[in-house]
Motif scaffolding. Structure first.
Motif, PDB file in Angstrom:
ATOM      1  N   UNK A   1       0.793  -1.225   0.000  1.00  0.00           N
ATOM      2  CA  UNK A   1       0.000   0.000   0.000  1.00  0.00           C
ATOM      3  C   UNK A   1       0.827   1.278   0.000  1.00  0.00           C
ATOM      4  N   UNK A   2       2.108   1.199   0.326  1.00  0.00           N
ATOM      5  CA  UNK A   2       2.956   2.389   0.292  1.00  0.00           C
ATOM      6  C   UNK A   2       3.974   2.354  -0.834  1.00  0.00           C
ATOM      7  N   UNK A   3       4.276   1.148  -1.340  1.00  0.00           N
ATOM      8  CA  UNK A   3       5.307   1.009  -2.374  1.00  0.00           C
ATOM      9  C   UNK A   3       4.762   0.510  -3.703  1.00  0.00           C
ATOM     10  N   UNK A   4       3.490   0.129  -3.724  1.00  0.00           N
ATOM     11  CA  UNK A   4       2.900  -0.338  -4.965  1.00  0.00           C
ATOM     12  C   UNK A   4       3.208  -1.767  -5.333  1.00  0.00           C
ATOM     13  N   UNK A   5       3.734  -2.547  -4.390  1.00  0.00           N
ATOM     14  CA  UNK A   5       3.980  -3.958  -4.679  1.00  0.00           C
ATOM     15  C   UNK A   5       2.653  -4.689  -4.885  1.00  0.00           C
ATOM     16  N   UNK A   6       2.698  -5.706  -5.682  1.00  0.00           N
ATOM     17  CA  UNK A   6       1.488  -6.487  -5.920  1.00  0.00           C
ATOM     18  C   UNK A   6       1.139  -7.297  -4.683  1.00  0.00           C
ATOM     19  N   UNK A   7      -0.157  -7.384  -4.423  1.00  0.00           N
ATOM     20  CA  UNK A   7      -0.614  -8.187  -3.288  1.00  0.00           C
ATOM     21  C   UNK A   7      -0.495  -9.661  -3.627  1.00  0.00           C
ATOM     22  N   UNK A   8      -0.268 -10.449  -2.587  1.00  0.00           N
ATOM     23  CA  UNK A   8      -0.240 -11.900  -2.752  1.00  0.00           C
ATOM     24  C   UNK A   8      -1.682 -12.375  -2.908  1.00  0.00           C
ATOM     25  N   UNK A   9      -2.076 -12.882  -4.071  1.00  0.00           N
ATOM     26  CA  UNK A   9      -3.473 -13.283  -4.259  1.00  0.00           C
ATOM     27  C   UNK A   9      -3.902 -14.427  -3.351  1.00  0.00           C
ATOM     28  N   UNK A  10      -2.937 -15.142  -2.815  1.00  0.00           N
ATOM     29  CA  UNK A  10      -3.270 -16.270  -1.937  1.00  0.00           C
ATOM     30  C   UNK A  10      -3.431 -15.849  -0.483  1.00  0.00           C
ATOM     31  N   UNK A  11      -3.170 -14.575  -0.157  1.00  0.00           N
ATOM     32  CA  UNK A  11      -3.240 -14.104   1.224  1.00  0.00           C
ATOM     33  C   UNK A  11      -4.694 -13.850   1.610  1.00  0.00           C
ATOM     34  N   UNK A  12      -5.268 -14.638   2.531  1.00  0.00           N
ATOM     35  CA  UNK A  12      -6.664 -14.444   2.931  1.00  0.00           C
ATOM     36  C   UNK A  12      -6.855 -13.099   3.629  1.00  0.00           C
ATOM     37  N   UNK A  13      -8.045 -12.538   3.494  1.00  0.00           N
ATOM     38  CA  UNK A  13      -8.330 -11.278   4.185  1.00  0.00           C
ATOM     39  C   UNK A  13      -8.435 -11.497   5.693  1.00  0.00           C
ATOM     40  N   UNK A  14      -8.993 -12.614   6.110  1.00  0.00           N
ATOM     41  CA  UNK A  14      -9.118 -12.881   7.547  1.00  0.00           C
ATOM     42  C   UNK A  14      -8.555 -14.261   7.859  1.00  0.00           C
ATOM     43  N   UNK A  15      -7.744 -14.326   8.899  1.00  0.00           N
ATOM     44  CA  UNK A  15      -7.218 -15.588   9.410  1.00  0.00           C
ATOM     45  C   UNK A  15      -7.328 -15.586  10.924  1.00  0.00           C
ATOM     46  N   UNK A  16      -7.675 -16.751  11.472  1.00  0.00           N
ATOM     47  CA  UNK A  16      -7.773 -16.912  12.919  1.00  0.00           C
ATOM     48  C   UNK A  16      -7.012 -18.155  13.329  1.00  0.00           C
ATOM     49  N   UNK A  17      -6.405 -18.099  14.501  1.00  0.00           N
ATOM     50  CA  UNK A  17      -5.585 -19.197  14.996  1.00  0.00           C
ATOM     51  C   UNK A  17      -6.381 -20.042  15.988  1.00  0.00           C
ATOM     52  N   UNK A  18      -6.444 -21.329  15.731  1.00  0.00           N
ATOM     53  CA  UNK A  18      -7.121 -22.228  16.668  1.00  0.00           C
ATOM     54  C   UNK A  18      -6.346 -22.241  17.979  1.00  0.00           C
ATOM     55  N   UNK A  19      -7.045 -22.059  19.073  1.00  0.00           N
ATOM     56  CA  UNK A  19      -6.393 -21.791  20.357  1.00  0.00           C
ATOM     57  C   UNK A  19      -5.473 -22.919  20.806  1.00  0.00           C
ATOM     58  N   UNK A  20      -5.884 -24.167  20.639  1.00  0.00           N
ATOM     59  CA  UNK A  20      -5.121 -25.263  21.229  1.00  0.00           C
ATOM     60  C   UNK A  20      -3.972 -25.761  20.342  1.00  0.00           C
ATOM     61  N   UNK A  21      -4.220 -25.908  19.050  1.00  0.00           N
ATOM     62  CA  UNK A  21      -3.179 -26.436  18.161  1.00  0.00           C
ATOM     63  C   UNK A  21      -2.271 -25.364  17.599  1.00  0.00           C
ATOM     64  N   UNK A  22      -2.761 -24.118  17.540  1.00  0.00           N
ATOM     65  CA  UNK A  22      -2.001 -23.038  16.922  1.00  0.00           C
ATOM     66  C   UNK A  22      -2.129 -22.985  15.408  1.00  0.00           C
ATOM     67  N   UNK A  23      -2.953 -23.831  14.823  1.00  0.00           N
ATOM     68  CA  UNK A  23      -3.127 -23.838  13.370  1.00  0.00           C
ATOM     69  C   UNK A  23      -3.985 -22.643  12.943  1.00  0.00           C
ATOM     70  N   UNK A  24      -3.607 -22.037  11.808  1.00  0.00           N
ATOM     71  CA  UNK A  24      -4.347 -20.898  11.281  1.00  0.00           C
ATOM     72  C   UNK A  24      -5.423 -21.373  10.315  1.00  0.00           C
ATOM     73  N   UNK A  25      -6.588 -20.718  10.386  1.00  0.00           N
ATOM     74  CA  UNK A  25      -7.715 -21.082   9.543  1.00  0.00           C
ATOM     75  C   UNK A  25      -8.344 -19.823   8.941  1.00  0.00           C
ATOM     76  N   UNK A  26      -8.870 -19.976   7.748  1.00  0.00           N
ATOM     77  CA  UNK A  26      -9.542 -18.866   7.079  1.00  0.00           C
ATOM     78  C   UNK A  26     -10.966 -18.781   7.608  1.00  0.00           C
ATOM     79  N   UNK A  27     -11.125 -17.988   8.649  1.00  0.00           N
ATOM     80  CA  UNK A  27     -12.418 -17.773   9.272  1.00  0.00           C
ATOM     81  C   UNK A  27     -12.657 -16.275   9.386  1.00  0.00           C
ATOM     82  N   UNK A  28     -13.930 -15.898   9.511  1.00  0.00           N
ATOM     83  CA  UNK A  28     -14.309 -14.491   9.572  1.00  0.00           C
ATOM     84  C   UNK A  28     -15.145 -14.241  10.817  1.00  0.00           C
ATOM     85  N   UNK A  29     -15.116 -13.016  11.381  1.00  0.00           N
ATOM     86  CA  UNK A  29     -15.910 -12.737  12.578  1.00  0.00           C
ATOM     87  C   UNK A  29     -17.412 -12.862  12.391  1.00  0.00           C
ATOM     88  N   UNK A  30     -17.901 -12.801  11.149  1.00  0.00           N
ATOM     89  CA  UNK A  30     -19.331 -12.952  10.945  1.00  0.00           C
ATOM     90  C   UNK A  30     -19.748 -14.401  10.732  1.00  0.00           C
TER      91      UNK A  30
END
Length: 524
Positions: free
Chosen positions: A286-315
């Protein structure tokens, strides 16, 4: 790389001290700004990489002592002072020969909100990364469920007071506060220390205000245009400011933008390796004009016990619901009370009486309000007779739990004041009890003695419920020192139990009770 000391003069003549890191080579460069009250040399390195790391990746970095802190002139007045100084700083940055006109801001906690407190106009950052902060001083900074955050609230207020004493060269006062914090005496002596050393401070003002009403509290309103800026929002399951971050996410979405959101299994100060690589990529985009990683999810949350990240949203939400059942012994036997799924029809009933003895108030442990924040064992607490426990049958297969847990039931006390302090835990097949989330609610006045519907929200979470394990909801009447002990006379609690605190008996009517998982944000 070069490091310089800078001084910015505000419109009223007040000088703000800054430290500047410039990359090697020839500029100008995009600038990252952090405005904080703890001394610019620290630069929030408790959670972020040092500014020199960002400078080594092509950013000029400016860390500023806010007004009245560190070496900056003026009087410190908390968040109310930040809007004009923040905008003046952004405007000044864009005038410097080493700035290419692009300015981003980052920081957590105080530094998170200071990014959002700006004056209307053109002097707004081009991208922001506020972490672990919110806009509502009552609900995102000082209290929840009508309860002041006691241990962390008093501790933070004393930290600010001590730094003010150091600035005034009152080393004896500084040592007095430090000794109280190290010994734990601050939990009972904190208000008197604040009245003595920082009577006009923001922290004491919060602790003296009634958290059960919005009257007299400030909820900040950033410039409307700020919501159109790209944002990276960072929260933690074990951080007290999580609901503030979720509120920022909702406001950004309502403005038509899609902020990046990361919620980790983190406490306020422990981020498990941090988010610097992601933050660097965000600012390069956003400051240098680099291309965004298309694979980067907008929202990620970490499962509390295992520490694994999941593509989940607050809604999103797992939408489970259970009823509470007991034959009356749930506060005597931790295995007697039941949580029964409501999907098959009414599965709740019975009555439990829980007694709070102020001589031995139930301790608060872990969670998002504890000085020991995080997942903790609480099997010993559930064995106490002032805790009513309700457990599911063992899960037949692994299930995901996502959302905000909420308890609704009818309750009445025999005194005009009581608290409901909840804990949600996993009980493993070998009997270990791992507490994952907590929540509190406070009731004061004559309505306490009428059987009425009560609602308590726990900290949102994402966790797995493994096959063979049980889910347990524990209901107590205190959580000292996370919240002050309720005296039972209707007055505002201010510390631990005293000689005038009353024994409080609370009757929980379980018929039509419901413990459910709801969306943590974004749902209509």
């Amino acid at each position: 790389m070069e490091v310089f000391e800078q001084r910015i003069t505000c419109a009223d003549g007040i000088g703000l001290s800054c430290r500047l890191w410039l990359p090697d080579g020839k500029g100008p460069w995009p600038v990252l700004l952090m405005r904080q009250p703890y001394g610019r040399a620290i630069a929030s390195t408790v959670t972020y990489a040092h500014p020199s790391w960002y400078a080594s990746h092509g950013f000029a970095v400016l860390v500023q002592d806010v007004r009245g802190r560190g070496d900056s002139a003026g009087d410190f007045q908390g968040f109310r002072q930040e809007a004009p100084d923040g905008s003046a700083t952004v405007a000044w940055l864009r005038q410097q020969s080493w700035c290419n006109g692009q300015v981003g801001s980052y920081g957590f906690s105080y530094q998170g909100l200071s990014q959002l407190l700006l004056s209307e106009g053109d002097a707004l950052p081009d991208a922001l990364a506020p972490a672990m902060a919110g806009l509502d001083e009552r609900l995102h900074w000082a209290s929840e469920g009508g309860c002041h955050w006691w241990a962390i609230g008093v501790g933070w207020a004393l930290q600010l007071a001590a730094q003010g004493l150091k600035r005034r060269d009152d080393l004896e006062g500084w040592q007095t506060i430090r000794a109280a914090l190290e010994s734990g005496r601050f939990l009972n002596e904190g208000l008197s220390l604040l009245e003595r050393f920082d009577p006009q401070g923001m922290g004491l003002r919060w602790l003296r205000q009634d958290p059960s009403t919005s009257d007299g509290w400030t909820c900040h309103t950033p410039p409307a245009e700020l919501w159109q800026r790209p944002m990276l929002l960072v929260g933690g399951w074990h951080d007290p400011h999580l609901r503030g971050v979720l509120d920022l996410w909702q406001r950004s979405r309502a403005a038509g933008t899609e902020p990046l959101l990361r919620i980790g299994a983190w406490s306020h100060l422990n981020w498990g390796g941090g988010i610097d690589a992601l933050q660097l990529s965000f600012f390069k985009e956003h400051l240098c004009g680099n291309s965004a990683d298309p694979a980067e999810p907008r929202t990620l949350m970490q499962e509390i016990q295992s520490g694994h990240w999941r593509e989940r949203s607050p809604d999103q939400c797992s939408h489970q619901s259970w009823g509470l059942t007991s034959a009356g012994l749930a506060a005597i036997r931790s295995d007697e009370g039941e949580l029964n799924p409501l999907s098959g029809g009414p599965q709740s009933g019975g009555q439990v009486v829980v007694v709070h003895d102020p001589w031995r108030p139930l301790p608060g442990r872990g969670g998002h309000l504890g000085l020991d924040a995080g997942v903790v064992g609480r099997g010993d607490l559930d064995q106490r007779s002032d805790v009513a426990c309700f457990s599911t049958a063992p899960f037949q297969e692994t299930s995901e739990l996502l959302g905000e847990p909420v308890l609704e039931l009818d309750a009445a006390a025999d005194q005009p004041g009581f608290d409901l302090c909840l804990a949600l835990s996993i009980v493993t097949p070998d009997g270990q009890v791992r507490q994952l989330s907590t929540g509190v609610a406070r009731y004061r006045g004559e309505d306490c003695q009428r059987m009425e519907r009560r609602q308590v929200a726990l900290q949102p979470l994402l966790t797995d419920l493994p096959a063979g394990c049980r889910l347990r909801l524990s209901i107590g009447l205190a959580a000292w020192p996370q919240i002050a002990v309720n005296p039972g006379d209707g007055s505002l609690p201010e510390g631990s139990a005293g000689a005038r605190h009353r024994v409080i008996s609370v009757t929980l009517q379980l018929a039509d009770s419901c413990f459910s998982i709801r969306p943590m944000a974004g749902a209509n």
